[in-house]
Write a protein that holds these residues in place. Sequence first.
Motif, PDB file in Angstrom:
ATOM      1  N   LYS A  73     -18.987 -29.483  18.373  1.00 11.28           N
ATOM      2  CA  LYS A  73     -18.370 -28.592  18.994  1.00 11.28           C
ATOM      3  C   LYS A  73     -19.339 -27.771  19.662  1.00 11.28           C
ATOM      4  O   LYS A  73     -19.290 -27.198  20.787  1.00 11.28           O
ATOM      5  N   HIS A  76     -20.697 -29.662  22.397  1.00  6.51           N
ATOM      6  CA  HIS A  76     -19.578 -29.574  23.604  1.00  6.51           C
ATOM      7  C   HIS A  76     -19.697 -28.384  24.250  1.00  6.51           C
ATOM      8  O   HIS A  76     -19.519 -28.493  25.345  1.00  6.51           O
ATOM      9  N   ASP A  92     -16.440 -33.684  22.327  1.00  8.58           N
ATOM     10  CA  ASP A  92     -15.071 -33.428  21.909  1.00  8.58           C
ATOM     11  C   ASP A  92     -14.281 -34.081  21.261  1.00  8.58           C
ATOM     12  O   ASP A  92     -13.675 -34.124  20.392  1.00  8.58           O
TER      13      ASP A  92
HETATM   14 FE   FE2 Z   1     -13.226 -27.354  24.871  1.00  6.26          FE
END
Ligand code: FE2
Length: 213
Positions: A73, A76, A92
């Motif tokens: 994350k 991302h 993701d």
């Molecule tokens: Fe997102």
Amino acid sequence: MSPKDSKRNDAYNQLEAGSKRATPIQHQRAAEIQPFGKVTRMPIALDEKTRAASAENLNQLLADTMTLRDMYKKHHWQVAGHTFYQLHLLFDKHHEEQDELVDEIAERIQLLGAISLAMAADVAETTMIPRPPRGREEVPVQISRLLEAHELILKEARTMAKQASEAGDDGTNDLLVSNVIRTNELQVWFLAEHLVDVPVVRADEKAAASAGH
Ligand SMILES: [Fe+2]
């Protein structure tokens, strides 16, 4: 308090009167019903030693998987450069798949009668994956960190799978082999191909010649 305020409070008190049994009882505390590290009896035809050993392994794997999930994350959000769009989406997708593994590992620990780690501070204390900096890093560095985390997880998962198999804990062995190992191997492939240094537009004839082709 003005006479007007006092009048208003009286009105509220009157409104609350008679609703005591429907009022939420807040700020409650009590002793834990099961301390961390202890196992309950669970009728799944596995002795407590086996269940405790599997749970201890799975908690290490859980902490490392939660860390890898969160690193996906981070990347991302922070990815930069001309491959932003595809990596933003890929990171993701892998985050989602790691999150599913987290739930499967944690729930297996519970069904073994043990307690799964859950909170970030406990995970941070337990994981063996090195802590990345808070700041942004270049794509090759992001991918390198992810690959190293995957390999650490794959190595421990293979050892744990063997131990579970030898102890007769087939369910744990199956989770490790069918879910954890297979998912991590596939994600490694999708990442590693991004670190192959091939030209994007113009073929590198000189490189091919010097490689003896
Ligand atoms: Fe997102």
